[in-house]
Design a protein around this motif. Sequence first.
Motif, PDB file in Angstrom:
ATOM      1  N   THR A 197     -18.257  12.593  41.820  1.00 44.47           N
ATOM      2  CA  THR A 197     -19.296  11.584  41.551  1.00 44.47           C
ATOM      3  C   THR A 197     -18.807  10.218  42.017  1.00 44.47           C
ATOM      4  N   ARG A 198     -19.750   9.267  42.068  1.00 43.27           N
ATOM      5  CA  ARG A 198     -19.387   7.906  42.506  1.00 43.27           C
ATOM      6  C   ARG A 198     -18.307   7.301  41.617  1.00 43.27           C
ATOM      7  N   LEU A 199     -18.428   7.546  40.312  1.00 42.03           N
ATOM      8  CA  LEU A 199     -17.433   7.004  39.396  1.00 42.03           C
ATOM      9  C   LEU A 199     -16.038   7.553  39.727  1.00 42.03           C
ATOM     10  N   TRP A 200     -15.962   8.856  39.948  1.00 50.40           N
ATOM     11  CA  TRP A 200     -14.641   9.436  40.213  1.00 50.40           C
ATOM     12  C   TRP A 200     -14.127   9.079  41.590  1.00 50.40           C
ATOM     13  N   LYS A 201     -15.026   8.884  42.521  1.00 51.91           N
ATOM     14  CA  LYS A 201     -14.596   8.418  43.847  1.00 51.91           C
ATOM     15  C   LYS A 201     -13.972   7.022  43.723  1.00 51.91           C
ATOM     16  N   ALA A 202     -14.574   6.189  42.854  1.00 46.21           N
ATOM     17  CA  ALA A 202     -14.047   4.836  42.660  1.00 46.21           C
ATOM     18  C   ALA A 202     -12.649   4.895  42.040  1.00 46.21           C
ATOM     19  N   ILE A 203     -12.465   5.815  41.100  1.00 46.68           N
ATOM     20  CA  ILE A 203     -11.137   5.963  40.491  1.00 46.68           C
ATOM     21  C   ILE A 203     -10.134   6.439  41.544  1.00 46.68           C
ATOM     22  N   TYR A 204     -10.568   7.400  42.343  1.00 48.53           N
ATOM     23  CA  TYR A 204      -9.721   7.894  43.437  1.00 48.53           C
ATOM     24  C   TYR A 204      -9.280   6.742  44.342  1.00 48.53           C
ATOM     25  N   ASP A 205     -10.227   5.876  44.666  1.00 51.72           N
ATOM     26  CA  ASP A 205      -9.916   4.758  45.563  1.00 51.72           C
ATOM     27  C   ASP A 205      -8.917   3.775  44.955  1.00 51.72           C
ATOM     28  N   LEU A 206      -8.858   3.752  43.630  1.00 47.65           N
ATOM     29  CA  LEU A 206      -7.929   2.843  42.961  1.00 47.65           C
ATOM     30  C   LEU A 206      -6.524   3.414  42.826  1.00 47.65           C
ATOM     31  N   ARG A 207      -6.374   4.697  43.137  1.00 47.56           N
ATOM     32  CA  ARG A 207      -5.121   5.374  42.792  1.00 47.56           C
ATOM     33  C   ARG A 207      -4.420   5.957  44.014  1.00 47.56           C
ATOM     34  N   PRO A 208      -3.550   5.163  44.650  1.00 45.26           N
ATOM     35  CA  PRO A 208      -2.829   5.700  45.811  1.00 45.26           C
ATOM     36  C   PRO A 208      -2.033   6.960  45.479  1.00 45.26           C
ATOM     37  N   ASP A 209      -1.532   7.043  44.256  1.00 46.41           N
ATOM     38  CA  ASP A 209      -0.748   8.226  43.902  1.00 46.41           C
ATOM     39  C   ASP A 209      -1.633   9.476  43.871  1.00 46.41           C
ATOM     40  N   VAL A 210      -2.825   9.311  43.326  1.00 44.87           N
ATOM     41  CA  VAL A 210      -3.758  10.445  43.282  1.00 44.87           C
ATOM     42  C   VAL A 210      -4.208  10.806  44.707  1.00 44.87           C
ATOM     43  N   GLN A 211      -4.390   9.788  45.530  1.00 39.13           N
ATOM     44  CA  GLN A 211      -4.772  10.057  46.921  1.00 39.13           C
ATOM     45  C   GLN A 211      -3.711  10.878  47.641  1.00 39.13           C
ATOM     46  N   ARG A 212      -2.456  10.570  47.339  1.00 34.31           N
ATOM     47  CA  ARG A 212      -1.397  11.341  47.995  1.00 34.31           C
ATOM     48  C   ARG A 212      -1.386  12.782  47.517  1.00 34.31           C
ATOM     49  N   ALA A 213      -1.664  12.959  46.227  1.00 33.77           N
ATOM     50  CA  ALA A 213      -1.645  14.315  45.672  1.00 33.77           C
ATOM     51  C   ALA A 213      -2.850  15.121  46.172  1.00 33.77           C
ATOM     52  N   TYR A 214      -3.984  14.461  46.368  1.00 30.34           N
ATOM     53  CA  TYR A 214      -5.200  15.157  46.817  1.00 30.34           C
ATOM     54  C   TYR A 214      -5.739  14.450  48.048  1.00 30.34           C
ATOM     55  N   PRO A 215      -5.060  14.643  49.178  1.00 28.53           N
ATOM     56  CA  PRO A 215      -5.406  13.807  50.336  1.00 28.53           C
ATOM     57  C   PRO A 215      -6.790  14.102  50.923  1.00 28.53           C
ATOM     58  N   ASP A 216      -7.258  15.311  50.794  1.00 21.39           N
ATOM     59  CA  ASP A 216      -8.527  15.676  51.444  1.00 21.39           C
ATOM     60  C   ASP A 216      -9.605  15.789  50.372  1.00 21.39           C
ATOM     61  N   LEU A 217     -10.003  14.612  49.850  1.00 14.25           N
ATOM     62  CA  LEU A 217     -10.847  14.601  48.648  1.00 14.25           C
ATOM     63  C   LEU A 217     -12.131  15.404  48.818  1.00 14.25           C
ATOM     64  N   LEU A 218     -12.814  15.217  49.923  1.00 11.91           N
ATOM     65  CA  LEU A 218     -14.104  15.886  50.077  1.00 11.91           C
ATOM     66  C   LEU A 218     -13.956  17.197  50.851  1.00 11.91           C
ATOM     67  N   GLY A 219     -12.713  17.635  50.998  1.00 15.06           N
ATOM     68  CA  GLY A 219     -12.482  18.909  51.671  1.00 15.06           C
ATOM     69  C   GLY A 219     -11.665  19.815  50.778  1.00 15.06           C
ATOM     70  N   ARG A 220     -10.467  20.136  51.223  1.00 15.65           N
ATOM     71  CA  ARG A 220      -9.661  21.152  50.523  1.00 15.65           C
ATOM     72  C   ARG A 220      -9.239  20.708  49.124  1.00 15.65           C
ATOM     73  N   SER A 221      -9.095  19.390  48.922  1.00 14.12           N
ATOM     74  CA  SER A 221      -8.541  18.949  47.631  1.00 14.12           C
ATOM     75  C   SER A 221      -9.600  18.829  46.539  1.00 14.12           C
ATOM     76  N   ARG A 222     -10.827  19.034  46.900  1.00 17.22           N
ATOM     77  CA  ARG A 222     -11.963  18.774  46.029  1.00 17.22           C
ATOM     78  C   ARG A 222     -11.815  19.400  44.632  1.00 17.22           C
ATOM     79  N   LYS A 223     -11.582  20.681  44.625  1.00 14.82           N
ATOM     80  CA  LYS A 223     -11.563  21.408  43.357  1.00 14.82           C
ATOM     81  C   LYS A 223     -10.397  20.942  42.473  1.00 14.82           C
ATOM     82  N   ARG A 224      -9.254  20.747  43.134  1.00 11.14           N
ATOM     83  CA  ARG A 224      -8.087  20.336  42.358  1.00 11.14           C
ATOM     84  C   ARG A 224      -8.255  18.916  41.824  1.00 11.14           C
TER      85      ARG A 224
END
Lengths: 414, 410
Positions: B356-383
């Motif tokens: 959701t937009r809210l969680w995308k915004a949180i993702y954008d704030l968190r470089p550490d989470v981005q590194r853990a789930y680099p392909d947010l709208l692809g393979r990393s989505r479920k995780r």
Amino acid sequence: MTGQGMAGVAAGTIVAKNFLSFARVLAASFRRHHPDIPLFVLLADEVDGYFEPGQEEFRLLTLPDLAIPKLSSFVFRYSRQQTVVGAKPYLLSHLLDRGFAAVLFLDADMLILNDLSDLIEQVRGHAVTLVPHLLRPPVGEKRLARELNILLSGTYNGGFAGFANTPESRRFLSWWQERLYNHCDHDVAHGTHYDQRWLDFAPSFVEDFAVVRDPGCNVAYWNLAERTVEIVSDTILAGGRPCRWFHFSGFEPDREGAVTRYVPGLKMSEIGQAAELFRRYVALLNRAGYQESKAWPFGYSHFDNGTPIPDVARRLYRALGPESDRFGDPFQTAKPGSFFDWLNEPVDEVRDSSRIVTRLWQGVYDERPDVQRVFPHIFGSGRRRYLKWTVRYGLKEHGISERFVRHLGGQGRP
Amino acid sequence: MDQMGSVAAGTIVAKNTLSCARVTADSFRCHHPDIPFFVLLADEVDGYFTPERERFQFLRLGELGIPNLHRLVFQYSRQELSYALTPYLLSYLLDRGFDCAAFVKQESLVTGDLTPALARLRHDSILLTPHLLAPLSGSGAVGRELNILLSGVYNGGFVAVSSTSAARQFLAWWQDRLASHCVHAVADGMHFEQRWLDLVPGFFEGVHLLRDPGMNVAHWNLPERDVRVDGETVLVDGCLCRLFRFSGFDPEQPDAVTRYSPRLTMTNAGPAAEVYQRYLRLLEQAGFHETKAWPYAYGCFEDGVPVPDVARRLYRSLGSEADCFGDPRQTGRPDCFVEWLNSPVDNCRDPAKTVTRLWKAIYDLRPDVQRAYPDLLGRSRKRFVKWSIRWGAREHGIPGRFLSYGSRSR
């Protein structure tokens, strides 16, 4: 206007020798309007035979002329740009010490276009006089971004500073010197922007503080939007007022069409008649030897064995604080116990020279969170792979000479 | 005083710090019985207290005529809102016809007559107080100075204006900047409302910097100021202390001077500790223990679900686009802000994979989470969706309403 009122005033600027042509242009333009005021050019560099100081039309000062404590330590700790700006309060103090009642600092990349008598009177009348980047709130879409940019780099432009010889101004200068001796950094997120951000304290620390409110002073890319430049025959106006001086901050004559390296998108075609000033300025620079002097090397960029000093070595040196005194002159490499040797010493005890992590490479590692993530254990399983990285990428990314690669089987020393 | 014309002063609080406003107002009145003191409530009363019984002039937010008030209220946290309202309160007081208006931040004790300072407004338009009056020395000097460069050279705890056009221009400008940029982001040049003040001496005519060491005495200058207590009188460097500020003081941690500087304690603060003791007693008498837990009315959506900070931030980033949601606290409409926050960023409708937009915004704030789930709208989505439920909700205080697209039911 150049009579009694101007007595006892001096002006000064600072360059490394690759900027000598800029200083020549500034000095000539200043002399045209104020032939009676001496302009001193401090060379924050070595002459090294590249030019003949006696033939210049300004008074040349060199760093040993100033009262900079432990000079070799001062010039070692900073890059060229940092050395040039870091010497500013020392130059101002020196000129006041010589007996001038008031001094003006002018950045070398300025062109004086008009009489400065009113400004000089203001400088004489106040302990400290500074020029704000902006004199009124900018309007338009970019107003917030422009203000935030100024908040990060400093309210007052360090390109100009006026000091009268008073106890208050002297106190402020010694404080500024002290800060710049160790903290002339560009680290905006932590409150530094070379010499400039410290000036934000001037109105707090100096009661007799004045602001230059003439919009004709220090016209530059950051205030051009409010100060349209008009050239009417011989007269140059900025925001409808006589332009006193233009500041070509960040201008690189070799990059055609670009106004300043600080705003990469800004084109000459977007700044109206100000572009004509840039054209004239380039012509003046070329006549003053720009093409010849631009590539002259910085005299403090190498150890005395010819090895270039990497920036990280400068930072490591500075981080040592007073401990660094034991190295003596940090440029010297031949004597035992030199700083150069210290950089090449292993951080831990390994016999195998191909596995040595030196202090220099530990310093690089400490500055690189991305590298730390890839090689989390450089004193364990990641050691060999980190050392491979240093050779493959580290040398190039940090501009480090191969003389700092001990683990190639070579030694730090020739 | 006559030449100065009429003067008003005021402060701003949410109701959990009403006791601070009472102490500030009482101490102000004690030294200036003829100057009205206003307290602007950046909150709703909600029956917790009776404004008419307070000993100050009570102001509701709605009385200030702030354009797009619901936007200002929603996009900021409780603390940010109370700071962002400073120029609005000052404008309001000038609009009411006062010739001079002074703002005193909530955690203050007026210990002397402020009129000598305010008298400057006969000639000047804007009064500011620098955090420091002289360079610091000693071992912590550089760190303390850099800290002030990051938070602002002038302190936002005392700002006074006269009704000149320069002051009006200043207030209009400050309001414009704080309408969207009253945040704590020092690396980007912001420290709530305060850092903007650094530009004021360059921008406006008639700015006067108060150099009285008795003004705005607080943790940032205490080490340099010699505080003495003589009965009711507090002296600083031998002069009368007029305004003492308790920035960062927590009455529930009475041994610490301020949460901003762990080095300062009541044992090394010298006689200043007595001033803190006095302030603590006054706060307790003013109902500190009763008011401290009073809830913030704008902390929740209308249906009582807490507003997460990231939702405020997202709303702020939308600027005037956010007007399409109407009052963002309202829920239950298909076009309300909550629905927008909960809508997916792409076409995926599998509840276990919807971002959701809210969680995308949180993702954008968190470089550490981005590194853990680099392909947010692809393979990393479920995780990532799993992370959001397991850890993200707790780490960001996200209520269940925003947890996973599918299980969000109405």
